[in-house]
Design an enzyme around this catalytic site. Structure first.
Site, PDB file in Angstrom:
ATOM      1  N   CYS A  24      47.241  40.764  38.776  1.00 37.41           N
ATOM      2  CA  CYS A  24      46.074  40.987  37.912  1.00 37.41           C
ATOM      3  C   CYS A  24      45.557  39.655  37.380  1.00 37.41           C
ATOM      4  O   CYS A  24      44.913  38.925  38.126  1.00 37.41           O
ATOM      5  CB  CYS A  24      46.413  41.984  36.807  1.00 37.41           C
ATOM      6  SG  CYS A  24      44.953  42.868  36.245  1.00 37.41           S
TER       7      CYS A  24
ATOM      8  N   HIS B  27      48.359  46.513  39.644  1.00 39.53           N
ATOM      9  CA  HIS B  27      49.713  46.341  39.086  1.00 39.53           C
ATOM     10  C   HIS B  27      50.764  47.058  39.945  1.00 39.53           C
ATOM     11  O   HIS B  27      51.160  48.176  39.624  1.00 39.53           O
ATOM     12  CB  HIS B  27      49.764  46.883  37.661  1.00 39.53           C
ATOM     13  CG  HIS B  27      49.023  46.044  36.680  1.00 39.53           C
ATOM     14  ND1 HIS B  27      49.588  44.948  36.071  1.00 39.53           N
ATOM     15  CD2 HIS B  27      47.747  46.110  36.233  1.00 39.53           C
ATOM     16  CE1 HIS B  27      48.690  44.383  35.282  1.00 39.53           C
ATOM     17  NE2 HIS B  27      47.561  45.071  35.364  1.00 39.53           N
TER      18      HIS B  27
ATOM     19  N   GLU C 269      53.817  46.597  40.061  1.00 38.70           N
ATOM     20  CA  GLU C 269      55.118  46.764  39.374  1.00 38.70           C
ATOM     21  C   GLU C 269      55.314  48.180  38.843  1.00 38.70           C
ATOM     22  O   GLU C 269      56.433  48.627  38.642  1.00 38.70           O
ATOM     23  CB  GLU C 269      55.267  45.732  38.251  1.00 38.70           C
ATOM     24  CG  GLU C 269      54.385  45.917  37.009  1.00 38.70           C
ATOM     25  CD  GLU C 269      53.015  45.258  37.132  1.00 38.70           C
ATOM     26  OE1 GLU C 269      52.551  45.038  38.270  1.00 38.70           O
ATOM     27  OE2 GLU C 269      52.395  44.981  36.085  1.00 38.70           O
TER      28      GLU C 269
HETATM   29  N1  GLN Z   1      42.330  39.909  31.335  1.00 36.50           N
HETATM   30  C1  GLN Z   1      42.077  40.215  32.698  1.00 36.50           C
HETATM   31  C2  GLN Z   1      41.011  41.295  32.843  1.00 36.50           C
HETATM   32  O1  GLN Z   1      40.752  42.026  31.927  1.00 36.50           O
HETATM   33  C3  GLN Z   1      43.334  40.608  33.429  1.00 36.50           C
HETATM   34  C4  GLN Z   1      43.950  41.871  32.917  1.00 36.50           C
HETATM   35  C5  GLN Z   1      45.387  42.065  33.324  1.00 36.50           C
HETATM   36  O2  GLN Z   1      46.028  41.118  33.764  1.00 36.50           O
HETATM   37  N2  GLN Z   1      45.923  43.269  33.163  1.00 36.50           N
HETATM   38  O3  GLN Z   1      40.425  41.445  33.872  1.00 36.50           O
END
Ligand code: GLN
Length: 550
Positions: free
Chosen positions: A398, A524, A526
């Site tokens: 992410c 994600h 994970e």
């Molecule tokens: N802050 C980033 C976004 O909002 C990444 C979010 C995250 O890593 N869950 O896109």
């Protein structure tokens, strides 16, 4: 058994187990509840898991990781407590929004009904209206005919003001549906005082506090440094009015949390619960758990992975990532040693190669996890650059993927000011940005891509090879995206875009060319890793790190 009380009538065949906690927090109630779920599943029972959190936030989505630890995202996009992650890793019980409730949600629902005039002019009160709303949600989980046992973990510590309505609902539950259908399991602490003596008094007091609320626990799980001697558990049984054999040592496990179900099984936790609930169950089959623990015990190689983030000072912040790395290691017959590196420290090291060499000494792979806000970003960019230039396996999750994009723009496309609009709203090179239609919407309040989304993987890419299929579904939790207006420049400079949303509009995965393993994903993975079905990206990341002999 049926349940009505102002709601539609629900019939449920499930039995219910409430798990409460005493003495203090952080005793591992979630893992205890999840382990009990595991054991019941290993006996052939169909289990559901649920968490009740006493705080007033509607969900933990807006809480700081320092306050709450990881925010776990379910497939249907609910932002929930990290214990739901434990439930998914330990059991096969399906989870959705409905498996997590907070005081905030309960009050919101009751107040909305009041505004809609649904209480027909009555005074709306904690009992029965709040407790009915709680019971209704619990009942709804067990309602499905394919559920044998529903386990509800009540967050907080008995004695807290906040958890009283949940405990009152748990108490009423047995009264509503019958003694034989409900079980109360209480997790407490047996502290060790100077001189090494174990003390039972806090446990006695905590059970007393529970009984004052009308709940007599049926089973005690006592957190101890070592297994209790019989004399001690008998003493606890006598003072707490719990059967001798139902006082169980939840002693500190020296190997991995995945040994906990085995430790409970040795003390007959599953048989005791099954007997008390009067259900029929098969013989326990715990071979999978034994196998995981065994690999961990016998693996002689350790792979050192650096986790570069800004919340590293709290253990629970990257819970699912830490577990997924462990699963990947088990799949590769190695142990993983996770070295947490504060990205702000990296920033201070000023991204100089000499200090980075020292900081990353012995590190075989670098992972940059998700995150929000500007702090520590330049340190992460510097870690990604170091991994790219030194051929160290890199996994960006992410925010970690967005960091890969920013690093490439700064160092290869030669846009030193390149950034995400999240950190620099007016940058000339917003390589990560909100979608055009989102730009005017304020940062908080909607617009987050949450939960399951499909991605299409590009033929020939490393990620496609890892998954072994073209179309994947993964959970998302982010607001910003790769800016397509820079796409051609990136592609011309050799950057690989290896995954898109099926309509091709959003970038989902990227890779470094001519690099042993540099992958970034906007989702994600994970949240989809389990000890017996490790996530392919974590398996491949650990494999590449294991093979990194540098
Ligand atoms: N802050 C980033 C976004 O909002 C990444 C979010 C995250 O890593 N869950 O896109």
């Amino acid at each position: 058994m049926t349940f009505s009380k102002g709601y539609k009538i629900i019939t449920s065949m499930s039995k219910y187990i409430f798990v409460t906690g005493g003495v203090c927090s952080s005793l591992g109630k979630g893992i205890a509840a999840a382990s009990l779920g595991t054991l019941l599943e290993c006996r052939g029972l169909r289990v559901r898991m649920m968490k009740a959190d006493p705080y007033l936030n509607v969900d933990p989505g807006t809480m700081s990781p320092y306050q709450h630890g990881e925010v776990y995202v379910t497939a249907d996009g609910a932002e929930t407590d990290l214990d739901l992650g434990n439930y998914e890793r330990f059991t096969t019980a399906p989870l959705s929004k409905a498996n997590s409730m907070t005081t905030g949600q309960i009050y919101q629902a009751v107040i909305q009904k009041e505004r809609e005039g649904k209480y027909l002019g009555r005074t709306v009160q904690v009992i029965p209206h709040i407790t009915d709303e709680i019971k209704f949600r619990i009942f709804a989980i067990g309602e499905s005919p394919d559920v044998d046992v529903t386990i509800i973990e009540i967050g907080g510590t008995v004695g807290d003001i906040e958890s009283i309505p949940f405990l009152e609902a748990a108490r009423q539950f047995r009264h509503d549906i019958g003694r034989e259908n409900v079980l109360y399991v209480h997790l407490t602490l047996i502290p060790e005082v100077i001189g090494g003596e174990l003390k039972t008094k806090p446990t006695q007091h905590s059970v007393k506090a529970l009984r004052e609320l009308g709940i007599q626990p049926d089973i005690l799980l006592c957190r101890t440094p070592v297994q209790m001697e019989e004399g001690m558990s008998k003493k606890i049984a006598l003072f707490t009015n719990v059967d001798d054999d139902a006082v169980i040592s939840a002693y500190d496990i020296q190997t991995t949390i995945y040994e906990i179900p085995l430790a409970y099984h040795k003390q007959n936790l599953d048989s005791i619960a099954i007997k008390k609930l009067g259900i029929k169950a098969g013989k326990a089959d715990l071979t999978q758990w034994e196998k995981v623990v065994n690999i961990f015990k016998t693996a002689d190689k350790t792979v050192k992975i650096a986790l570069v983030g800004k919340y590293i000072h709290l253990n629970d912040t990257y819970k699912s990532i830490v577990e997924a790395l462990f699963h990947g290691a088990i799949a590769n017959n190695v142990k993983v040693d996770i070295v947490k590196i504060d990205s702000e420290e990296l920033e201070k090291a000023a991204c100089e190669n000499s200090s980075l060499d020292k900081l990353f000494e012995g590190i075989k792979g670098i992972l940059v996890p998700g995150g929000f806000g500007q702090r520590g970003i330049d340190g992460m960019v510097c870690a990604a650059g170091y991994a790219r230039e030194n051929n160290i396996p890199y996994f960006g999750i992410c925010l970690g993927m967005q960091i890969m994009v920013i690093e490439y723009a700064r160092n290869i496309l030669q846009y030193p000011e390149a950034n995400s609009r999240e950190f620099s709203p007016d940058t000339k090179y917003p390589v990560i940005s909100l979608l055009e239609e989102q730009i005017d919407i304020k940062m908080f309040g909607g617009t987050m891509r949450l939960g399951n989304n499909e991605s299409k993987l590009s033929p020939g890419s490393k990620i496609r090879k890892a998954y072994g299929k073209d179309l994947i579904v993964e959970r998302h939790r982010h607001r910003f995206e790769f800016s397509n207006r820079f796409k051609d420049e990136f592609l011309n400079a050799g950057f690989i875009i290896s995954g898109y949303t099926p309509d091709g509009s959003l970038v989902e995965a990227v890779e470094w060319k001519d690099h042993p393993w540099g992958i970034g994903v906007q989702f994600h993975p994970e949240f989809n890793s389990k000890p017996f079905s490790p996530h392919p990206l974590f398996v491949e990341f650990i494999r590449a790190s294991k093979e990194n002999e540098k």
